[in-house]
Structure formats: C-alpha cells, structure tokens
Design an enzyme around this catalytic site. Sequence first.
Site, PDB file in Angstrom:
ATOM      1  N   ARG A 165       0.787  -1.229   0.000  1.00 17.59           N
ATOM      2  CA  ARG A 165       0.000   0.000   0.000  1.00 17.59           C
ATOM      3  C   ARG A 165       0.821   1.282   0.000  1.00 17.59           C
ATOM      4  O   ARG A 165       1.904   1.324   0.587  1.00 17.59           O
ATOM      5  CB  ARG A 165      -0.918   0.019   1.229  1.00 17.59           C
ATOM      6  N   HIS A 179      -0.846  -2.631  -4.627  1.00 19.00           N
ATOM      7  CA  HIS A 179      -0.310  -3.543  -5.648  1.00 19.00           C
ATOM      8  C   HIS A 179      -0.336  -2.965  -7.066  1.00 19.00           C
ATOM      9  O   HIS A 179      -0.713  -3.651  -8.025  1.00 19.00           O
ATOM     10  CB  HIS A 179      -1.101  -4.858  -5.635  1.00 19.00           C
ATOM     11  N   HIS A 205       3.190 -12.922  -5.046  1.00 21.06           N
ATOM     12  CA  HIS A 205       2.066 -13.024  -4.130  1.00 21.06           C
ATOM     13  C   HIS A 205       1.517 -14.454  -4.083  1.00 21.06           C
ATOM     14  O   HIS A 205       0.292 -14.665  -4.140  1.00 21.06           O
ATOM     15  CB  HIS A 205       0.990 -12.026  -4.551  1.00 21.06           C
ATOM     16  N   ASP A 218      -1.511  -9.391   8.644  1.00 24.10           N
ATOM     17  CA  ASP A 218      -1.347  -8.740   7.338  1.00 24.10           C
ATOM     18  C   ASP A 218      -0.333  -7.625   7.557  1.00 24.10           C
ATOM     19  O   ASP A 218      -0.647  -6.443   7.410  1.00 24.10           O
ATOM     20  CB  ASP A 218      -2.698  -8.191   6.852  1.00 24.10           C
ATOM     21  N   GLU A 232       5.747 -12.549   1.549  1.00 21.76           N
ATOM     22  CA  GLU A 232       6.167 -11.743   0.407  1.00 21.76           C
ATOM     23  C   GLU A 232       7.376 -10.879   0.754  1.00 21.76           C
ATOM     24  O   GLU A 232       7.233  -9.890   1.456  1.00 21.76           O
ATOM     25  CB  GLU A 232       5.023 -10.820  -0.023  1.00 21.76           C
TER      26      GLU A 232
END
Length: 383
Positions: free
Chosen positions: A109, A134, A208, A279, A346
């Site tokens: 982001r 993304h 991803h 996350d 990631e």
Amino acid sequence: MIIGRGKRWVGVLMSLQAFGLPSLAVAAVEAKRVNFGTLQDGARVEAAELSNSAGMSVRIIALGAAIQSLDVPDRGGVREDVVLGYDSPREYVAKPQYFGATVGRFANRIARGKFALDGREYTLETNDGPNHLHGGVQGLDKVLWNIDEVRSGPLGRIVLRHVSPDGAGGYPGTLTVTATYSLSERNELAVEYSARTDKPTIVNITNHAYFNLAGKGDVLGHRLKLYADSYTPVDATLIPTGERRSVAGTPFDFRQPRAIGELIRDGHDEQLRFGRGYDHNFVLSGEPSPQGMRLAAWLEDPASGRVLEVFASAPGLQFYSGNFLDGTVVGKGGRIYRQGDALCLEPQLFPDAPNHADFPSARVDPGREYVNRMVFRFSVSRP
Ligand code: GLA
C-alpha cells in the site's frame, strides 16, 4: 563486473550453501512451453513449466507472470499442489486476490496513493479504500508478459518481460521489468525481479503466492518461524504508522516456530483486529550472506512434513494470513477458498516506503537496476 543472469542465479543458489546446504546435483531440470487458455478477447495466455527429478514442478503463466501451480512432494513422496490459483485465465482477470502473481509496480500500500519525488507530487490510483494497492487496477498482475526464455538445465529457467509505460497507474517512467523463475534439483524455486527505468520512479515488486503446504484445508495448524525481531504496525487502513515495534510478548512473535492459528484470534491485539489476522510487514533481522540473501521464514505442515524456507534479499517480509478469502472464491479443482486457507510470505520493501524517510528507499533512477531476489526452498521434516 557485469555477469549474465544465469551466472547470477547460480550465485544466489550457491549462496544457500552458506546456510549449510550441499552443492547442486547434476541432473537436469526440464523446461517446456504450454498453453493456458485464452482471455475474453481471444488473446492466448502462454505458460511454461519446470520439473526436476526430485518430483517438484512449477507452472508460470504469462498473465501476471504468476505461479499457477507448484507441485511438491511430502515426506512419503506424495505430490500436492501447494499454491492457490485458478484453472483458467479469465478468473485471474475477474478476481482481485493476486494468486501467485507478480505484484507491482509498487507491491503493498501507498497512503492515499500519494508520494513525492524531487519535489513533485504524484497521484496513483486508489483501489483499496483510500489507498493504492499492488500497482493499481491494471498492475503487473493483470498484464500479459512476454515469455522470453524457457531453458532446461541444472537450473531450469523461465524468463518473462514486461514494459510498463510511462504514467501507468500514475507512476513516472517507462519501467522494463524482468521476472526470472529458476528451479534447481534441490527443490529450490528462485525468483528474481529486476527493473530499469528512464525517469526517477519508485519500485517494489514481489510475488504473491498463497501457500498451503497440505494442498487442502486451512493453514492454521502450519508452524511458522519468522526471522524478525520487529514489525511495522499499521493504522486501520493498513498503512504503517512509522513505528518499528518489537515482537516480544505479542502475537507477532514468531522467533520460535508457532502455529499460525495459536493467537490469530486474539482480539485484545489491535493490530490483529486491524488486519483481521496477520497482514503485516516484518523487519528481517538475519545477517545477509555475502550474496545478500538471508533466511526470512520457515514454514512447516506437521502432517505432511512439507517444509518451506524463504530466503530474501529484501529488508521486509509481508506475512498475510489469507484474511480476505471469504468463501466466495472457487479456485483450482472447484475448491472453495475460505479465510485462513493459505498464507503469503512476500519479501519486499516496507509498505508506504515512499512516505517514510527512515524506511529503506523505493527510489530507482535511470542507469540503476532494481533487483529483488527470493528463494522458496522445499524439504520435508520427520515426525
Ligand atoms: C496483500 C495485502 C492484503 C490483501 C492481499 C490481496 O497481501 O497486504 O491486505 O490486500 O494482498 O487480497
């Protein structure tokens, strides 16, 4: 010294020997081109596969330079596809989960889609509430890449390329991006992203893949170890506050292996509430090898014995526990994907890096090459 891409890759995999691995075996990895159906407009989606003699194989599709399948043997030699994805290209276009995709030009982001370079402000598409995510609506995951090279050998290799035009998604500069997937006989899948620009810009490209080492069910019983002493907490829209917070005594402490599900529902932790689970970006703390790679994560499915180790050149690792999989998505083989059915690890720069002067910089200038390397190494544990 300028070295060829192939040589450089051997260098990366050889660097794993610094972690105590024996040298590469001599048997060859087979590479071949395959087709992966067509898009709505009739465009063919090319694909390529690599298979080694140890029973591992990977399929990469030109759409999003994505890992579409990844077959890995368990401790009894039984192969299972350990990544989520779709059976057909059209689903990849219609659904926004980024299964196995190459994401960018800036993965993760950027607050309100705004950043400044050399005093000029840029505005990117906002496609995740108030923020940019993304690379925007037509990120690297949504475009058809060119498959430049498919080569068998001790290190089988697939090389894809895409040229992202100046202004795409709001980003300055024409960006030429290369994605190289290599498979070794030692069950190491190496991914290298490199990019060059003709104007100063920002770049953060990662893969991803959603892993489920059992190939079915959820991943809450997978045991995870992260080589990170701290992480970057976020606000309610998942933008880092700028703090680097110690993981000690929190549900983010994965310095010793712990089941993902153990604390994922700890509602006392505001960060887990914001993320609906994990996350978050972890600040990698391991010492890099001379080639710049370090161990970032270790993941085990105790039942099958499949183990994944992630090595990274990047400073950060986004651990995402599949929180937005909501059971409305039907993936490969007609399987419904529900929350927690897979996780992403990631390697990348920190989220919103362009707006935090003390985060590692995402700036790339003409004449400089952006490179992000990662290795996904598979093995098995014994009970
Ligand atoms: C990233 C983000 C998640 C989510 C997924 C895609 O990993 O961090 O919040 O947006 O992509 O669903």
